[in-house]
Scaffold this motif. Structure first.
Motif, mmCIF file in Angstrom:
data_model
loop_
_atom_site.group_PDB
_atom_site.id
_atom_site.type_symbol
_atom_site.label_atom_id
_atom_site.label_comp_id
_atom_site.label_asym_id
_atom_site.label_seq_id
_atom_site.Cartn_x
_atom_site.Cartn_y
_atom_site.Cartn_z
ATOM 1 N N ARG A 148 35.028 34.358 37.106
ATOM 2 C CA ARG A 148 34.463 35.416 36.252
ATOM 3 C C ARG A 148 33.004 35.703 36.602
ATOM 4 O O ARG A 148 32.523 36.821 36.410
ATOM 5 C CB ARG A 148 34.591 35.029 34.782
ATOM 6 C CG ARG A 148 36.042 34.851 34.332
ATOM 7 C CD ARG A 148 36.148 34.677 32.827
ATOM 8 N NE ARG A 148 37.529 34.448 32.439
ATOM 9 C CZ ARG A 148 38.420 35.416 32.241
ATOM 10 N NH1 ARG A 148 38.063 36.685 32.434
ATOM 11 N NH2 ARG A 148 39.657 35.126 31.883
ATOM 12 N N SER A 164 42.190 38.371 42.679
ATOM 13 C CA SER A 164 41.704 39.722 42.419
ATOM 14 C C SER A 164 42.228 40.165 41.058
ATOM 15 O O SER A 164 43.243 39.664 40.572
ATOM 16 C CB SER A 164 42.183 40.697 43.511
ATOM 17 O OG SER A 164 43.598 40.732 43.562
ATOM 18 N N GLY A 165 41.516 41.062 40.471
ATOM 19 C CA GLY A 165 41.925 41.543 39.160
ATOM 20 C C GLY A 165 40.734 41.956 38.342
ATOM 21 O O GLY A 165 39.580 41.807 38.763
ATOM 22 N N PRO A 166 40.972 42.438 37.143
ATOM 23 C CA PRO A 166 39.854 42.927 36.315
ATOM 24 C C PRO A 166 38.900 41.831 35.862
ATOM 25 O O PRO A 166 37.724 42.085 35.609
ATOM 26 C CB PRO A 166 40.565 43.572 35.121
ATOM 27 C CG PRO A 166 41.920 42.932 35.091
ATOM 28 C CD PRO A 166 42.281 42.653 36.504
ATOM 29 N N GLY A 167 39.379 40.596 35.779
ATOM 30 C CA GLY A 167 38.514 39.521 35.306
ATOM 31 C C GLY A 167 37.803 38.771 36.404
ATOM 32 O O GLY A 167 37.015 37.862 36.135
ATOM 33 N N SER A 181 33.423 40.651 41.445
ATOM 34 C CA SER A 181 33.480 41.319 42.751
ATOM 35 C C SER A 181 32.194 41.043 43.527
ATOM 36 O O SER A 181 31.124 40.847 42.941
ATOM 37 C CB SER A 181 33.673 42.828 42.568
ATOM 38 O OG SER A 181 32.594 43.381 41.819
ATOM 39 N N ASP A 183 42.469 32.937 38.603
ATOM 40 C CA ASP A 183 41.531 34.060 38.476
ATOM 41 C C ASP A 183 40.457 33.803 37.430
ATOM 42 O O ASP A 183 39.333 34.315 37.545
ATOM 43 C CB ASP A 183 42.302 35.335 38.131
ATOM 44 C CG ASP A 183 43.187 35.792 39.273
ATOM 45 O OD1 ASP A 183 43.055 35.230 40.378
ATOM 46 O OD2 ASP A 183 44.008 36.701 39.060
#
Length: 301
Positions: free
Chosen positions: A98, A179-182, A185, A94
Motif C-alpha cells: 500500500r 497490481s490493483g487499486p490498493g 504505483s 497486494d
C-alpha cells in the motif's frame, strides 16, 4: 707448364645467380607483387596496421566472454536477484504494497548479487596476474594504459547491461504479480532507480574492484578487501552508535554504505533518491582507477 699457364689465364668464377637476375636486384615476390628487398631483407605480405583502442577492446571482449568465471558470476547474480525477488512476490499479497511499490523487491537479491559483480571485477585483472598471461598481454599491447582502458570499458558495458537487465526483469515481475487499486504505483524516478541506476551503482562497485585488483594483483586479497568495503560500513555503525561523540560519523557511514545506497535508489527509505551515494561511489572509483593507472605504468609485471 702448359697447364699452369692455362690456369693463370682462366677467368674468375662468378657466384651462382638465377637466370636473368642482376647482381644488385632482389627476387620477385610470388604473384608479381614487386621485388623483395635485396641483401637478405624481408617484406611481409601481410598488411601491417597501427594498433588502436578498438583492437584492445576486441581482445578484452574475447577474454571476458570466453572464461567460465564470467558465466558463473553473472549466472549467480541473475539467480539471486530473480529468485529472491520471485520468492518475495509469492509470499506477499497486494495488501503489503500500500505504501511501497512492488518493483523494489529486486533490492533484496541485489544486496547479495553485488558480491558477484565485485568478484568478477577483481578476476578481470587478477586472473591474468595469477596465470602469468599479463606478460603476454603487455607484450602484445605495450601501451599499458590502453590495456586497462579496454578492460574498464568492456567490464563496465557487460556488468551494467546484465545487472540492469536482471533488475528490470525483477521489477516487471513484481509489478505484474502485484497490481490493483490498493497497490502503490511507482513513478519514473523509482523505475529508473530500481533498474538503470541500481545497475550503474553495482557496476561502479565492480569497477572499483577492478581498480583494487590492479593495485593488489592478487585475487584473494582484492576480493577480501572489497568485501570489507561492502560489508564493513554496514556493520561498523552498529558499534559506533553506542558512543555519542561517534554518532555523527556512524550516521554518515550508515547513509552511504552500499546496502543503504541501493535501498535509497529503490526508494524504500526516507534518505533520498540515492543520487548522492551514486556520485560519491563514482568519485571514489575514479580516484582508485587513477591510482591503478599510475601503478600499472610505474611498476614491473
Amino acid at each position: 707448364m702448359q697447364n699452369q699457364h692455362q690456369h693463370q689465364h682462366q677467368p674468375h668464377a662468378q657466384p651462382h645467380q638465377p637466370y636473368g637476375a642482376h647482381p644488385q636486384q632482389g627476387h620477385q615476390q610470388p604473384g608479381g607483387h614487386g621485388p623483395l628487398p635485396a641483401q637478405g631483407g624481408y617484406a611481409s605480405p601481410i598488411p601491417v596496421r597501427d594498433a588502436h583502442l578498438g583492437h584492445a577492446v576486441a581482445a578484452e571482449w574475447t577474454k571476458i566472454r570466453s572464461v567460465r568465471s564470467t558465466v558463473w558470476t553473472l549466472a549467480v547474480l541473475a539467480f539471486l536477484v530473480l529468485g529472491i525477488g520471485f520468492l518475495i512476490n509469492v509470499f506477499t499479497d497486494d495488501g503489503d504494497y500500500r505504501t511501497q511499490a512492488p518493483i523494489a523487491n529486486g533490492l533484496f537479491g541485489l544486496i547479495l548479487g553485488q558480491i558477484c559483480v565485485v568478484t568478477l571485477g577483481v578476476l578481470v585483472i587478477t586472473s591474468e596476474y595469477g596465470t602469468g598471461l599479463i606478460r603476454t598481454t603487455l607484450t602484445a599491447a605495450p601501451r599499458r594504459s590502453r590495456v586497462l582502458t579496454a578492460k574498464v570499458l568492456v567490464f563496465l558495458a557487460v556488468s551494467w547491461t546484465v545487472t540492469t537487465a536482471v533488475c528490470t526483469l525483477t521489477a516487471l515481475m513484481g509489478a505484474g504479480m502485484h497490481s490493483g487499486p490498493g497497490v502503490a504505483s511507482a513513478d519514473g524516478g523509482q523505475w529508473a532507480g530500481a533498474t538503470v541506476l541500481a545497475g550503474l551503482y553495482v557496476s561502479l562497485l565492480g569497477l572499483l574492484a577492478l581498480a583494487v585488483g590492479t593495485l593488489l594483483r592478487h585475487s584473494a586479497g582484492a576480493i577480501t578487501a572489497m568485501l570489507g568495503v561492502v560489508l564493513l560500513p554496514a556493520i561498523l555503525p552498529a558499534f559506533l552508535l553506542f558512543s555519542e561523540s561517534m554518532r555523527p560519523a556512524a550516521e554518515k557511514i550508515l547513509e552511504y554504505n552500499a546496502i543503504n545506497s541501493l535501498a535509497s535508489l529503490h526508494r524504500v527509505n526516507d534518505s533520498g533518491d540515492g543520487l548522492s551515494q551514486l556520485l560519491l561511489l563514482a568519485v571514489v572509483t575514479a580516484v582508485a582507477l587513477a591510482g591503478a593507472y599510475a601503478a600499472l605504468e610505474k611498476r614491473d609485471v
